[in-house]
Design a protein around this motif. Structure first.
Motif, PDB file in Angstrom:
ATOM      1  N   LYS A  15      -4.763  -8.190  -7.946  1.00  0.00           N
ATOM      2  CA  LYS A  15      -5.241  -9.724  -8.369  1.00  0.00           C
ATOM      3  C   LYS A  15      -5.624  -8.726  -9.720  1.00  0.00           C
ATOM      4  O   LYS A  15      -6.094  -9.662 -11.087  1.00  0.00           O
ATOM      5  CB  LYS A  15      -6.973 -10.252  -7.914  1.00  0.00           C
ATOM      6  CG  LYS A  15      -7.420  -9.511  -7.582  1.00  0.00           C
ATOM      7  CD  LYS A  15      -8.759  -9.668  -6.703  1.00  0.00           C
ATOM      8  CE  LYS A  15      -9.593  -8.979  -6.366  1.00  0.00           C
ATOM      9  NZ  LYS A  15      -9.035  -8.083  -5.276  1.00  0.00           N
ATOM     10  N   GLY A  16      -5.894  -7.876 -10.083  1.00  0.00           N
ATOM     11  CA  GLY A  16      -6.499  -6.766 -10.963  1.00  0.00           C
ATOM     12  C   GLY A  16      -5.621  -6.595 -12.261  1.00  0.00           C
ATOM     13  O   GLY A  16      -5.626  -7.308 -13.565  1.00  0.00           O
ATOM     14  N   THR A  17      -4.169  -6.534 -11.725  1.00  0.00           N
ATOM     15  CA  THR A  17      -2.387  -6.231 -12.739  1.00  0.00           C
ATOM     16  C   THR A  17      -2.800  -7.518 -13.278  1.00  0.00           C
ATOM     17  O   THR A  17      -2.416  -7.962 -14.162  1.00  0.00           O
ATOM     18  CB  THR A  17      -2.065  -5.737 -11.337  1.00  0.00           C
ATOM     19  OG1 THR A  17      -2.288  -4.942 -10.819  1.00  0.00           O
ATOM     20  CG2 THR A  17      -0.884  -5.394 -12.027  1.00  0.00           C
TER      21      THR A  17
HETATM   22  N1  LIG Z   1       3.735  -6.483  -6.899  1.00  0.00           N
HETATM   23  C1  LIG Z   1       2.686  -5.246  -6.821  1.00  0.00           C
HETATM   24  N2  LIG Z   1       3.804  -4.492  -6.271  1.00  0.00           N
HETATM   25  C2  LIG Z   1       3.808  -3.219  -6.365  1.00  0.00           C
HETATM   26  N3  LIG Z   1       2.256  -2.389  -7.113  1.00  0.00           N
HETATM   27  C3  LIG Z   1       1.115  -3.023  -7.203  1.00  0.00           C
HETATM   28  C4  LIG Z   1       2.018  -5.142  -6.852  1.00  0.00           C
HETATM   29  N4  LIG Z   1       0.187  -5.727  -7.481  1.00  0.00           N
HETATM   30  C5  LIG Z   1       0.084  -4.455  -7.925  1.00  0.00           C
HETATM   31  N5  LIG Z   1       0.408  -3.045  -7.286  1.00  0.00           N
HETATM   32  C6  LIG Z   1      -0.409  -2.258  -7.954  1.00  0.00           C
HETATM   33  O1  LIG Z   1      -1.006  -1.511  -6.795  1.00  0.00           O
HETATM   34  C7  LIG Z   1      -2.363  -1.746  -7.187  1.00  0.00           C
HETATM   35  C8  LIG Z   1      -3.241  -2.273  -6.720  1.00  0.00           C
HETATM   36  O2  LIG Z   1      -3.519  -3.526  -7.499  1.00  0.00           O
HETATM   37  P1  LIG Z   1      -4.422  -3.888  -8.160  1.00  0.00           P
HETATM   38  O3  LIG Z   1      -4.516  -5.059  -9.370  1.00  0.00           O
HETATM   39  O4  LIG Z   1      -6.082  -3.116  -8.721  1.00  0.00           O
HETATM   40  O5  LIG Z   1      -5.824  -4.441  -7.055  1.00  0.00           O
HETATM   41  P2  LIG Z   1      -6.590  -5.364  -7.001  1.00  0.00           P
HETATM   42  O6  LIG Z   1      -7.047  -5.351  -8.350  1.00  0.00           O
HETATM   43  O7  LIG Z   1      -6.670  -6.633  -6.172  1.00  0.00           O
HETATM   44  O8  LIG Z   1      -7.741  -4.528  -6.292  1.00  0.00           O
HETATM   45  C9  LIG Z   1      -2.182  -0.568  -8.373  1.00  0.00           C
HETATM   46  O9  LIG Z   1      -1.811   0.561  -8.519  1.00  0.00           O
HETATM   47  C10 LIG Z   1      -1.265  -1.338  -8.755  1.00  0.00           C
HETATM   48  O10 LIG Z   1      -0.205  -0.665 -10.186  1.00  0.00           O
END
Ligand SMILES: Nc1ncnc2c1ncn2[C@@H]1O[C@H](COP(=O)(O)OP(=O)(O)O)[C@@H](O)[C@H]1O
Ligand SMILES: Nc1ccn([C@@H]2O[C@H](COP(=O)(O)OP(=O)(O)O)[C@@H](O)[C@H]2O)c(=O)n1
Length: 204
Positions: A15-17
């Motif tokens: 979600k953060g990404t």
């Molecule tokens: N669709 C995806 N495929 C592979 N890796 C992903 C994907 N989305 C996010 N990531 C990776 O997974 C990790 C967690 O993502 P993040 O956005 O921080 O999640 P959240 O905010 O939900 O905790 C990060 O290292 C990100 O780069």
């Protein structure tokens, strides 16, 4: 003009990404609300009472790097179950959501409690093993010494605490669109999220 995108979901679902890239695409501001709870959790580990930490939080000066570790994550999900801590953090999040120029907030209760009137709502999910592997890679790359099993245990414990608390539990808003990123590359997940937000009326 104010337009709010609410993004919720479990730990490391992506979600953060997605939130950061939506903000860049539409030219909106982004608030990672997990950092607020992580900052309060970190203060608790240092001996500060959680409510005091929440009331005194400087939301502009949060050091994301220092707050990323699994110990702080566990502490965050513990303080996040305290209704008085959540209440102390509501106003700052609502004000951010309604800023002019558009806002993206990601967390656990944005679409349900903080901003039920958000114009676009996403609930981002992925399988627990997938999420644990993603988070483990990220933690190892930033110098943390953790095993994949430890990260999976952290993620599952937080999911359970976040879903089962009485106040603002993690769950999709009735009008949220669920996005399962388990088998999606980041670029595909972001493209899908942009399409969902455009259907909700944003242009960028
Ligand atoms: N669709 C995806 N495929 C592979 N890796 C992903 C994907 N989305 C996010 N990531 C990776 O997974 C990790 C967690 O993502 P993040 O956005 O921080 O999640 P959240 O905010 O939900 O905790 C990060 O290292 C990100 O780069
Ligand atoms: N809006 C929010 C955001 C985070 N949190 C809590 O804060 C913890 C850390 O959130 P985070 O978003 O930084 O966690 P990750 O998804 O990045 O692992 C979560 O496990 C929740 O307990 C919350 O209760 N409500």
């Amino acid at each position: 003009m104010s337009f709010t995108i609410a993004i919720d979901g479990p730990a490391a679902s992506g979600k953060g990404t997605i939130a950061r890239q939506l903000a860049a695409h539409f030219g909106f501001a982004h608030l990672d609300t997990g950092l607020l709870y992580r900052a309060v959790g970190r203060q608790m580990l240092l001996g500060v009472p959680p409510l005091e930490a929440a009331q005194g939080l400087d939301v502009t000066g949060l050091d994301a790097q220092a707050l990323r570790g699994p110990e702080v994550a566990q502490a965050a999900s513990k303080v996040a179950a305290l209704p008085e801590v959540r209440a102390a953090l509501v106003d700052v999040q609502r004000a951010f959501a309604r800023r002019s120029g558009g806002a993206v907030l990601d967390g656990r209760d944005i679409g349900t409690v903080i901003c039920p009137e958000a114009e676009a709502k996403l609930f981002v999910i992925a399988g627990a093993e997938v999420r644990a592997e993603r988070r483990w890679r990220e933690l190892v790359a930033s110098g943390h010494e953790v095993t994949q099993d430890e990260v999976l245990a952290d993620v599952l414990a937080r999911d359970a605490r976040d879903m089962n608390r009485a106040d603002a539990p993690l769950k999709p808003a009735e009008d949220a669109v669920t996005l399962d990123t388990s088998k999606m590359a980041i670029a595909d997940a972001v493209a899908e999220a942009i399409a969902i937000v455009e259907r909700a009326g944003a242009s960028g």
